[in-house]
Design a protein around this motif. Structure first.
Motif, PDB file in Angstrom:
ATOM      1  N   ARG A 189       0.867  -1.169   0.005  1.00  9.03           N
ATOM      2  CA  ARG A 189      -0.005   0.106   0.176  1.00  9.03           C
ATOM      3  C   ARG A 189       0.693   1.365   0.008  1.00  9.03           C
ATOM      4  O   ARG A 189       1.775   1.269   0.612  1.00  9.03           O
ATOM      5  N   MET A 190       0.518   2.405  -0.495  1.00  8.26           N
ATOM      6  CA  MET A 190       0.848   3.507  -0.646  1.00  8.26           C
ATOM      7  C   MET A 190       0.142   4.405   0.426  1.00  8.26           C
ATOM      8  O   MET A 190      -1.027   4.894   0.473  1.00  8.26           O
ATOM      9  N   VAL A 191       0.802   4.387   1.529  1.00 10.25           N
ATOM     10  CA  VAL A 191       0.176   5.171   2.815  1.00 10.25           C
ATOM     11  C   VAL A 191       0.818   6.641   3.149  1.00 10.25           C
ATOM     12  O   VAL A 191       2.048   6.894   3.122  1.00 10.25           O
ATOM     13  N   LYS A 233       8.396  -1.325   6.215  1.00  7.32           N
ATOM     14  CA  LYS A 233       8.251   0.233   5.650  1.00  7.32           C
ATOM     15  C   LYS A 233       9.099   0.178   4.635  1.00  7.32           C
ATOM     16  O   LYS A 233      10.565  -0.328   4.572  1.00  7.32           O
ATOM     17  N   GLY A 234       8.645   0.741   3.393  1.00 10.33           N
ATOM     18  CA  GLY A 234       9.577   0.644   1.995  1.00 10.33           C
ATOM     19  C   GLY A 234       9.700   2.079   2.068  1.00 10.33           C
ATOM     20  O   GLY A 234       9.872   3.029   2.722  1.00 10.33           O
ATOM     21  N   PRO A 235      10.301   2.555   0.542  1.00 11.48           N
ATOM     22  CA  PRO A 235      10.849   3.726   0.381  1.00 11.48           C
ATOM     23  C   PRO A 235       9.724   4.616   0.113  1.00 11.48           C
ATOM     24  O   PRO A 235       8.437   4.447   0.109  1.00 11.48           O
ATOM     25  N   ALA A 275       3.337   9.934  -0.376  1.00 11.37           N
ATOM     26  CA  ALA A 275       3.007   8.577   0.363  1.00 11.37           C
ATOM     27  C   ALA A 275       4.428   7.821   0.541  1.00 11.37           C
ATOM     28  O   ALA A 275       5.228   8.185   0.006  1.00 11.37           O
ATOM     29  N   THR A 276       4.475   6.854   1.494  1.00 12.99           N
ATOM     30  CA  THR A 276       5.397   5.802   1.675  1.00 12.99           C
ATOM     31  C   THR A 276       4.867   4.380   1.225  1.00 12.99           C
ATOM     32  O   THR A 276       3.330   4.076   1.687  1.00 12.99           O
ATOM     33  N   ILE A 277       5.524   3.542   0.775  1.00 16.81           N
ATOM     34  CA  ILE A 277       5.158   1.951   0.271  1.00 16.81           C
ATOM     35  C   ILE A 277       5.327   1.303   1.736  1.00 16.81           C
ATOM     36  O   ILE A 277       6.404   1.422   2.232  1.00 16.81           O
ATOM     37  N   TRP A 278       4.350   0.678   2.050  1.00 15.02           N
ATOM     38  CA  TRP A 278       4.251  -0.206   3.120  1.00 15.02           C
ATOM     39  C   TRP A 278       3.892  -1.488   2.692  1.00 15.02           C
ATOM     40  O   TRP A 278       2.889  -1.905   1.642  1.00 15.02           O
ATOM     41  N   PHE A 315      11.705 -10.626  -0.328  1.00 11.17           N
ATOM     42  CA  PHE A 315      11.985 -10.412  -1.703  1.00 11.17           C
ATOM     43  C   PHE A 315      11.467  -9.159  -2.354  1.00 11.17           C
ATOM     44  O   PHE A 315      12.247  -8.370  -2.794  1.00 11.17           O
ATOM     45  N   ILE A 316      10.242  -8.862  -2.278  1.00  9.99           N
ATOM     46  CA  ILE A 316       9.887  -7.451  -2.632  1.00  9.99           C
ATOM     47  C   ILE A 316      10.499  -6.347  -1.756  1.00  9.99           C
ATOM     48  O   ILE A 316      10.618  -5.424  -2.623  1.00  9.99           O
ATOM     49  N   SER A 317      10.694  -6.515  -0.530  1.00 10.77           N
ATOM     50  CA  SER A 317      11.238  -5.351   0.105  1.00 10.77           C
ATOM     51  C   SER A 317      12.747  -5.066  -0.548  1.00 10.77           C
ATOM     52  O   SER A 317      13.005  -3.781  -0.490  1.00 10.77           O
ATOM     53  N   HIS A 318      13.396  -5.946  -0.725  1.00 13.22           N
ATOM     54  CA  HIS A 318      14.760  -5.914  -1.436  1.00 13.22           C
ATOM     55  C   HIS A 318      14.657  -5.382  -2.670  1.00 13.22           C
ATOM     56  O   HIS A 318      15.361  -4.162  -3.139  1.00 13.22           O
TER      57      HIS A 318
END
Length: 298
Positions: free
Chosen positions: A144-146, A160-162, A256-259, A278-281
């Protein structure tokens, strides 16, 4: 039916020899143990223990119950081990929900790579902006874009992503024509019933025409490519499209931040852990693109 939790308290008291020992081993208070044992005795219509100065001693009925209680505990552990072991195998259904922009313009090649690495995992991709109910297993993983972390449900585990930045884009040909003096008005392109955005009067080129409304993101991008006007897009979408260019003079926004979101026991299964890792990397490697730094503004 006998409540398995009542049996657990009975087992702890039988093994510990006292209510105090049972309470300590289970991490509860003294009264809880007594209440649970009383419930079991009431249900079975028999007394389980004799209270002696030295502690609790099983009655004849308690001895019989203990035998079956040990069997119940062994069966419970066997069931848990079997189910958990199955979940730890790299197979089974994995439901992933994510917004259409992320699915079609960024992560689908990575999801395909994951599927090739794990051919026994059945993938179900739900490309939607709607919020899936992870608790009800509508999805196992939600990307999600939060905009506000405080809006995340407390029962979800978040990775938490970028950060994700957005810009305003228009057709490169239309931008060149406007710079050459073309008089046609530039219209703001929005999805559905969205309000006229505040960036229409910002930047070097300003949107002056009436809004052009599209039903979805794909139509939004197509309209911008056709030179109808300008529209706001994530940088990873707009910068990667060679037919589009950023409108000069409008600062990038960080909406937003990707979570990566998972829930409860589901996140402990191997297929969910493998996918989120895998996806977080991959997302980490995309950080410059997501921030609008990887491609020249042109």
């Amino acid at each position: 039916m006998i409540d398995w939790d009542d049996v657990r308290y009975f087992l702890a008291a039988a093994r510990g020899g006292s209510v105090r020992a049972a309470a300590k081993s289970l991490g509860v208070n003294h009264s809880t143990v007594l209440r649970r044992i009383a419930q079991l005795e009431e249900h079975l219509g028999a007394q389980m223990f004799e209270k002696l100065p030295s502690g609790y001693r099983l009655t004849a009925a308690g001895e019989e119950v203990l035998e079956f209680a040990n069997q119940m505990e062994a069966s419970s552990h066997q069931l848990e081990t079997r189910v958990f072991g199955r979940d730890q195998s790299v197979r089974g259904l994995l439901r992933v929900t994510l917004p259409p922009f992320l699915a079609t313009h960024l992560l689908m090649p990575d999801i395909a790579d994951f599927a090739r690495l794990h051919p026994d995992i059945e993938m179900e991709i739900v490309s939607t902006g709607e919020v899936a109910n992870l608790t009800n297993r509508e999805a196992d993983v939600a990307i999600r874009m939060v905009s506000d972390r405080k809006t995340l449900p407390l029962n979800l585990h978040g990775l938490k992503g970028p950060d994700l930045l957005a810009g305003v884009y228009m057709s490169r040909d239309r931008l060149a024509a406007w710079r050459a003096g073309a008089p046609d008005p530039i219209r703001p392109i929005v999805i559905g019933g969205q309000a006229v955005p505040n960036w229409v009067d910002q930047g070097e080129f300003r949107a002056t025409g009436v809004p052009f409304r599209t039903p979805d993101a794909d139509a939004q991008i197509a309209a911008a490519r056709q030179g109808i006007g300008m529209t706001k897009l994530p940088c990873f979408v707009g910068d990667a499209d060679h037919l589009l260019a950023r409108v000069p003079g409008i600062d990038l926004k960080s909406p937003a931040t990707i979570w990566l979101l998972t829930q409860g026991e589901t996140r402990k299964t191997k297929r969910v852990r493998l996918f989120t890792e895998f996806i977080s990397h991959r997302l980490a490697a995309y950080a410059p693109l997501l921030a609008g730094r990887s491609i020249s503004r042109g």
